[in-house]
Scaffold this active site. Structure first.
Site, mmCIF file in Angstrom:
data_model
loop_
_atom_site.group_PDB
_atom_site.id
_atom_site.type_symbol
_atom_site.label_atom_id
_atom_site.label_comp_id
_atom_site.label_asym_id
_atom_site.label_seq_id
_atom_site.Cartn_x
_atom_site.Cartn_y
_atom_site.Cartn_z
ATOM 1 N N ASP A 59 16.166 3.503 7.788
ATOM 2 C CA ASP A 59 15.056 4.153 7.048
ATOM 3 C C ASP A 59 14.283 3.118 6.659
ATOM 4 O O ASP A 59 14.821 1.994 5.945
ATOM 5 C CB ASP A 59 15.596 4.858 5.767
ATOM 6 N N ASP A 101 5.370 1.609 -0.992
ATOM 7 C CA ASP A 101 5.632 2.485 0.091
ATOM 8 C C ASP A 101 7.105 3.077 0.489
ATOM 9 O O ASP A 101 7.894 2.429 0.951
ATOM 10 C CB ASP A 101 4.851 2.374 1.292
ATOM 11 N N ASP A 107 12.009 3.284 4.048
ATOM 12 C CA ASP A 107 11.449 3.732 2.764
ATOM 13 C C ASP A 107 12.325 3.895 1.480
ATOM 14 O O ASP A 107 12.293 4.681 0.770
ATOM 15 C CB ASP A 107 10.617 4.684 3.085
ATOM 16 N N TRP A 124 -2.628 4.148 9.332
ATOM 17 C CA TRP A 124 -1.390 4.039 10.085
ATOM 18 C C TRP A 124 -1.128 5.439 10.893
ATOM 19 O O TRP A 124 -1.334 6.553 10.270
ATOM 20 C CB TRP A 124 -0.123 4.210 8.689
ATOM 21 N N LYS A 144 4.281 -0.693 13.070
ATOM 22 C CA LYS A 144 5.458 -0.214 12.946
ATOM 23 C C LYS A 144 6.398 -0.565 14.036
ATOM 24 O O LYS A 144 6.136 -0.541 15.051
ATOM 25 C CB LYS A 144 5.547 1.162 12.489
ATOM 26 N N GLU A 193 -1.859 -0.731 9.753
ATOM 27 C CA GLU A 193 -0.539 -0.824 9.777
ATOM 28 C C GLU A 193 0.396 -0.565 10.953
ATOM 29 O O GLU A 193 0.418 0.398 11.428
ATOM 30 C CB GLU A 193 -0.198 0.109 8.377
ATOM 31 N N ASP A 244 4.190 -3.669 6.227
ATOM 32 C CA ASP A 244 5.127 -3.022 5.305
ATOM 33 C C ASP A 244 6.559 -3.468 5.719
ATOM 34 O O ASP A 244 6.919 -3.732 6.663
ATOM 35 C CB ASP A 244 4.867 -1.531 6.056
ATOM 36 N N HIS A 282 2.760 -3.081 1.883
ATOM 37 C CA HIS A 282 3.540 -1.974 1.592
ATOM 38 C C HIS A 282 4.896 -2.247 1.119
ATOM 39 O O HIS A 282 5.713 -2.753 2.077
ATOM 40 C CB HIS A 282 3.514 -0.938 2.681
ATOM 41 N N HIS A 321 9.129 -2.262 8.224
ATOM 42 C CA HIS A 321 8.528 -1.697 9.373
ATOM 43 C C HIS A 321 8.930 -3.149 10.650
ATOM 44 O O HIS A 321 8.279 -3.345 11.418
ATOM 45 C CB HIS A 321 7.143 -1.586 9.554
HETATM 46 C C1 RNT Z 1 5.070 5.049 7.641
HETATM 47 C C2 RNT Z 1 4.101 4.247 7.022
HETATM 48 C C3 RNT Z 1 3.080 4.732 6.158
HETATM 49 C C4 RNT Z 1 3.642 6.017 5.327
HETATM 50 C C5 RNT Z 1 2.542 6.461 4.444
HETATM 51 C C6 RNT Z 1 3.030 7.855 3.972
HETATM 52 O O1 RNT Z 1 5.754 4.479 8.270
HETATM 53 O O2 RNT Z 1 4.844 3.238 6.306
HETATM 54 O O3 RNT Z 1 2.427 3.708 5.449
HETATM 55 O O4 RNT Z 1 4.808 5.715 4.829
HETATM 56 O O5 RNT Z 1 1.344 6.412 4.978
HETATM 57 ZN ZN ZN Z 2 3.825 1.836 4.925
#
Ligand code: RNT
Ligand code: ZN
Length: 421
Positions: A298, A330, A300, A189, A232, A230, A263, A290, A266
């Site tokens: 946000d 994640d 996460d 990523w 985003k 990955e 993810d 993820h 994302h």
């Molecule tokens: C970031 C990605 C990635 C990170 C990690 C720390 O937006 O989701 O996966 O969160 O690699």
């Molecule tokens: Zn991620």
């Protein structure tokens, strides 16, 4: 109040009969759940800090907020915290490590210099715990990522630096996979993107493709190692354009038969990843998840047992996609106890999978028969089935606390260990 084993056994026995009446074998569901590993992300334990000597600020458009006391400051502390979390989570799981968590012995080892030996401590720990490992190059929190570009940087020298870092990361991943007898997924990523509207959206993507081709040039045995990429939608400071978008990596993964990482945080705020799984897995060999929870800007937050998570679990189970899906977590939250964050998020992911595994066959039969009224009625009714009693019984058989009794253990660890840091 901790639930007594007797009460758990009584509730389970009633739940077992109730499910059996609907054609669901609770024992088989628990056995299936025990075979699903979740890859725990090391970075929840120290707010994505890492253990490099220089220890710079977190960058790359991701942020951790909160200052809950007791974060891990050394690899030993992080491993002790992971041991604690793992003792509260039923099943056998994996560790997902980032490159800047290497053990560099107080020496400055730049990202283009990392070697397997810097990860021996982690591999030894995983081996002792019977766990597999996954890995990630760290393409952020570094002076050469300061202007927001890495593998797609316009300057060749900077691209080459990150290419070398990613090549070495793959070698380290293969070393982990080989040492532990279970393939390591190494996930690339990168944060690359622009805060404001670019004129040229194409050239950075062409450079990224070229860099990735160089990173992946050397074939590695899939027995030990798998490559994932990955995407985003946006990051903090890359709101208008991200080079590695979903379409970019979807195309790259299909063309090169790489593992596609999805993810959950994302995508657009109301866009889930559940409906992408059946489509993507028709064209890419495997998926890396993820599991995360996006809240506004946000991506996460700690995973809760919400509809988005349940939809992911349902898709994996209903379409028999688990064998081709690597499930990782994640999220990073520094406003609550970090071990509780790991425990809550991982237990929720497992609960969602259990609920999916306990789905009565009548739902699918109604759909096959064209009975759409029945399908909706049964689907809604199934939400009230006593899966919680099966979950508690599962925790007991796996030797971890049932119900909320894990929380007391986190609190005593906090008093005995975390508060002394
Ligand atoms: C970031 C990605 C990635 C990170 C990690 C720390 O937006 O989701 O996966 O969160 O690699
Ligand atoms: Zn991620």
């Amino acid at each position: 109040m901790a639930k007594s084993s007797k009460l758990i056994a009584q509730s389970y026995s009633a739940a077992k009969s109730r499910y059996a009446d609907m054609g669901v074998d609770t024992e088989a569901a628990m056995a299936a759940l025990a075979r699903i590993p979740i890859s725990l992300h090391c970075w929840q334990g120290d707010d994505v800090g890492g253990f490099e000597t220089s220890g710079g600020e977190l960058s790359g458009g991701i942020a951790v907020t909160g200052n809950y006391p007791g974060k891990a400051r050394t690899p030993d502390e992080l491993r002790a915290d992971l041991d604690k979390a793992l003792s509260l989570i039923p099943g056998k799981h994996r560790l997902n490590l980032h490159a800047f968590y290497g053990e560099f012995g107080g020496v400055k080892v730049d990202r283009d210099q990392i070697e397997p030996k810097h990860f021996k401590g982690w591999v030894d720990w995983a081996k002792a715990n019977g766990m597999g490992m996954d890995f990630n190059p760290t393409c952020f929190s570094h002076p050469k990522a300061a202007d927001g570009f890495t593998l797609s940087h316009p300057k060749k020298g900077i691209r080459d630096f990150w290419i070398e870092h990613c090549i070495r990361s793959r070698e380290i991943g293969a070393y982990m996979g080989k040492s532990l007898g279970s393939a390591t997924v190494t996930n690339v990523w990168i944060p690359d993107g622009f805060k404001d509207t670019p004129v040229d959206r194409l050239a950075p993507r062409q450079r990224l493709e070229d860099s990735l081709d160089k990173v992946f040039a050397k074939p590695l045995s899939p027995k030990h190692h798998l490559d994932a990429v990955e995407s985003k939608l946006f990051g903090i400071g890359s709101e208008s354009y991200v080079v590695g978008s979903h379409e970019f990596y979807m195309g790259y993964a299909i063309k090169n038969q790489k593992v596609l990482c999805l993810d959950a945080g994302h995508f657009h705020p109301t866009e889930g990843i559940a409906d992408k799984l059946s489509s993507a897995l028709m064209f890419v060999p495997e998926i890396l998840l993820h599991v995360s929870r996006g809240v506004r800007w946000d991506s996460d937050h700690v995973v809760t047992l919400d509809d988005a998570l349940q939809a992911i679990a349902n898709e994996l189970v209903r379409n028999k996609l688990l064998a081709r899906t690597h499930i990782g977590l994640d999220f990073f939250d520094a406003s609550i106890n970090r071990i509780a964050a790991w425990t809550i998020g991982t237990r929720n992911t497992l609960k969602a999978l259990l609920i999916a595994l306990l789905e009565p066959p009548a739902l699918r039969e109604a759909e096959k028969a064209g009975d759409l009224t029945g399908r909706l009625a049964l689907m809604e009714d199934a939400k009230g089935l006593p899966w919680g009693a099966v979950w508690d019984a599962y925790c007991e058989t796996q030797g971890v606390p049932a119900g909320n009794s894990w929380l007391a253990e986190v609190r005593s660890y906090e008093a005995a260990v975390l508060s002394k840091r």
